[in-house]
Design an enzyme around this catalytic site. Structure first.
Site, PDB file in Angstrom:
ATOM      1  N   GLN A 101      -5.824  -7.276  -1.604  1.00  0.00           N
ATOM      2  CA  GLN A 101      -6.609  -6.084  -1.293  1.00  0.00           C
ATOM      3  C   GLN A 101      -5.680  -4.888  -1.063  1.00  0.00           C
ATOM      4  O   GLN A 101      -4.803  -4.933  -0.201  1.00  0.00           O
ATOM      5  CB  GLN A 101      -7.461  -6.303  -0.047  1.00  0.00           C
ATOM      6  CG  GLN A 101      -8.399  -5.133   0.242  1.00  0.00           C
ATOM      7  CD  GLN A 101      -9.140  -5.307   1.547  1.00  0.00           C
ATOM      8  OE1 GLN A 101      -8.550  -5.172   2.614  1.00  0.00           O
ATOM      9  NE2 GLN A 101     -10.425  -5.615   1.465  1.00  0.00           N
ATOM     10  N   TYR A 182     -11.824   2.832   6.324  1.00  0.00           N
ATOM     11  CA  TYR A 182     -10.511   3.265   5.877  1.00  0.00           C
ATOM     12  C   TYR A 182     -10.628   4.382   4.836  1.00  0.00           C
ATOM     13  O   TYR A 182     -11.705   4.925   4.608  1.00  0.00           O
ATOM     14  CB  TYR A 182      -9.712   2.052   5.397  1.00  0.00           C
ATOM     15  CG  TYR A 182      -9.541   1.056   6.529  1.00  0.00           C
ATOM     16  CD1 TYR A 182      -8.853   1.408   7.688  1.00  0.00           C
ATOM     17  CD2 TYR A 182     -10.120  -0.214   6.474  1.00  0.00           C
ATOM     18  CE1 TYR A 182      -8.731   0.520   8.750  1.00  0.00           C
ATOM     19  CE2 TYR A 182      -9.999  -1.106   7.526  1.00  0.00           C
ATOM     20  CZ  TYR A 182      -9.309  -0.730   8.663  1.00  0.00           C
ATOM     21  OH  TYR A 182      -9.195  -1.595   9.718  1.00  0.00           O
ATOM     22  N   ARG A 229     -14.355  -3.217  -2.963  1.00  0.00           N
ATOM     23  CA  ARG A 229     -15.115  -3.620  -1.779  1.00  0.00           C
ATOM     24  C   ARG A 229     -15.816  -2.411  -1.164  1.00  0.00           C
ATOM     25  O   ARG A 229     -15.216  -1.351  -0.998  1.00  0.00           O
ATOM     26  CB  ARG A 229     -14.205  -4.251  -0.720  1.00  0.00           C
ATOM     27  CG  ARG A 229     -15.023  -4.802   0.465  1.00  0.00           C
ATOM     28  CD  ARG A 229     -14.177  -5.561   1.441  1.00  0.00           C
ATOM     29  NE  ARG A 229     -15.018  -6.262   2.419  1.00  0.00           N
ATOM     30  CZ  ARG A 229     -14.561  -7.036   3.381  1.00  0.00           C
ATOM     31  NH1 ARG A 229     -13.250  -7.228   3.516  1.00  0.00           N
ATOM     32  NH2 ARG A 229     -15.379  -7.634   4.222  1.00  0.00           N
ATOM     33  N   GLY A 313     -14.788 -15.224   6.423  1.00  0.00           N
ATOM     34  CA  GLY A 313     -13.638 -14.680   7.116  1.00  0.00           C
ATOM     35  C   GLY A 313     -13.037 -15.642   8.106  1.00  0.00           C
ATOM     36  O   GLY A 313     -12.187 -16.464   7.775  1.00  0.00           O
ATOM     37  N   ARG A 314     -13.477 -15.548   9.374  1.00  0.00           N
ATOM     38  CA  ARG A 314     -12.848 -16.344  10.433  1.00  0.00           C
ATOM     39  C   ARG A 314     -12.950 -17.845  10.184  1.00  0.00           C
ATOM     40  O   ARG A 314     -12.122 -18.612  10.680  1.00  0.00           O
ATOM     41  CB  ARG A 314     -13.471 -15.994  11.781  1.00  0.00           C
ATOM     42  CG  ARG A 314     -13.112 -14.598  12.249  1.00  0.00           C
ATOM     43  CD  ARG A 314     -13.627 -14.315  13.647  1.00  0.00           C
ATOM     44  NE  ARG A 314     -13.297 -12.961  14.064  1.00  0.00           N
ATOM     45  CZ  ARG A 314     -13.557 -12.460  15.254  1.00  0.00           C
ATOM     46  NH1 ARG A 314     -14.172 -13.215  16.169  1.00  0.00           N
ATOM     47  NH2 ARG A 314     -13.223 -11.220  15.557  1.00  0.00           N
TER      48      ARG A 314
END
Length: 354
Positions: A101, A182, A229, A313-314
């Protein structure tokens, strides 16, 4: 609940055949060397999780001023490229596939970890009402420097150069990060992008930079090696979007003709979710909503709504063998807060497999 059988079916992504539809989501872990170079520990971490259909490695800045924090990886020097080559080699040796990414922090960077004398850059000189993580702890975001037109064009080139380095390092592709507060998300959001030139103003102006970067990168390394994304309505980093449906349907329509490998969409639970699926022509990767939902149930729901890939994810953070555990219905390791960001092997490469 055991995960749906469809989650373990192979699928195509660009030129790749993925053995299953489970994607390891990009997660910042702050384990690079001080200069941003990935080391052996990072290579071990990703290789452990190579049974994922696809790994999307953590957000990596294409230029020094885009760093998200201390010990975040970069990809704009030969040393960075060599470090990422170790990661790619490790994942491929374990039978996996890995994109990287590309992420620019924008106004969520801070002078405390940027090159001396540098300020963060952003669409406009508007500080985020949000904390920034620095070596000394959480501090308020500073007022960034507004990018000039020439600076924006150089930024596009920065993304292209970094994508070329990713391919040269042996990575399978890159995901352009236009989400989660971001820089590219800042260009999409009305309260962060106050520009009146071609890079701001109306919807067409605000989506222009993400589209321009995706087009330039796809033209250079090939659309089959590119993903994008998005996370509509995500308020992280003090962003507000007045009309997410209008903004993101316009963005998806503009990206669709590029025929890149995939779009990575954070579900909103609104009418935007089915609209994205209807408009998007190639693989759709989905991050399910809500985040605390039972993961097999969330995956089944996403696949039923038209997702081709489901991002975890986690669960991948804490379970290097997540695919096996989900396939046979075995309980998952719980993610430990210790070691989430920074440090060594503890909370990083020491999670047990079956």
């Amino acid at each position: 609940m055991r995960a749906p059988a469809a989650l373990f079916e192979p699928t195509r992504l660009g030129d790749l055949t993925l053995p299953n539809r489970m994607v390891m989501a990009p997660m910042s872990r702050a384990r690079a060397d001080a200069d941003g170079t990935p080391g052996t520990l990072m290579a071990d971490y990703y290789a452990q999780r190579a049974s994922a259909g696809l790994i999307v490695a953590e957000g990596t800045h294409p230029v020094a001023v885009g760093a998200i924090g201390p010990d975040a990886p970069g990809l704009f020097t030969d040393a960075h490229q060599d470090g990422w080559a170790r990661v790619a080699d490790g994942v491929h040796a374990a039978g996996g596939r890995v994109f990287l990414q590309l992420m620019h922090a924008g106004r969520l960077a801070h002078p405390d970890f940027l090159p001396e004398g540098s300020l963060p850059v952003a669409p406009s000189a508007m500080a985020a009402d949000a904390p920034v993580y620095t070596p000394g702890g959480r501090v308020p975001a500073v007022t960034p420097r507004a990018l000039t037109d020439a600076g924006i064009r150089e930024l596009i080139d920065d993304f292209v150069r970094s994508a070329c380095r990713a391919v040269a390092a042996g990575l399978d592709g890159v995901e352009i990060h236009a989400a989660n507060g971001y820089l590219l998300h800042q260009f999409l959001a009305e309260n962060a992008n106050l520009r009146t030139d071609r890079w701001g103003g109306d919807t067409e102006g605000r989506i222009r930079l993400p589209v321009a970067i995706a087009r330039a990168v796809a033209d250079t390394v090939g659309p089959h090696r590119v993903g994008v994304r998005i996370s509509p309505s995500n308020p992280f980093g003090d962003l507000t979007e007045a009309d997410p449906y209008g903004t993101y349907t316009a963005l998806v329509r503009a990206l669709a003709p590029l025929e890149i490998a995939y779009l990575h969409h954070g579900e909103t639970g609104t009418e935007l979710d089915p609209a994205v699926r209807e408009l998007w022509p190639t693989a759709l990767m989905v991050t399910p909503l809500p985040a605390d939902r039972d993961k097999p149930e969330a995956a089944a729901h996403s696949l039923a709504r038209g997702a081709d890939l489901v991002s975890f994810g986690r669960d991948f953070l804490a379970n290097p063998d997540l695919v096996t555990r989900c396939r046979i219905g075995t309980p998952l390791n719980e993610a430990r807060r210790t070691g989430f960001y920074g440090g060594g092997a503890q909370g990083y490469t020491d999670y047990p497999a079956l």
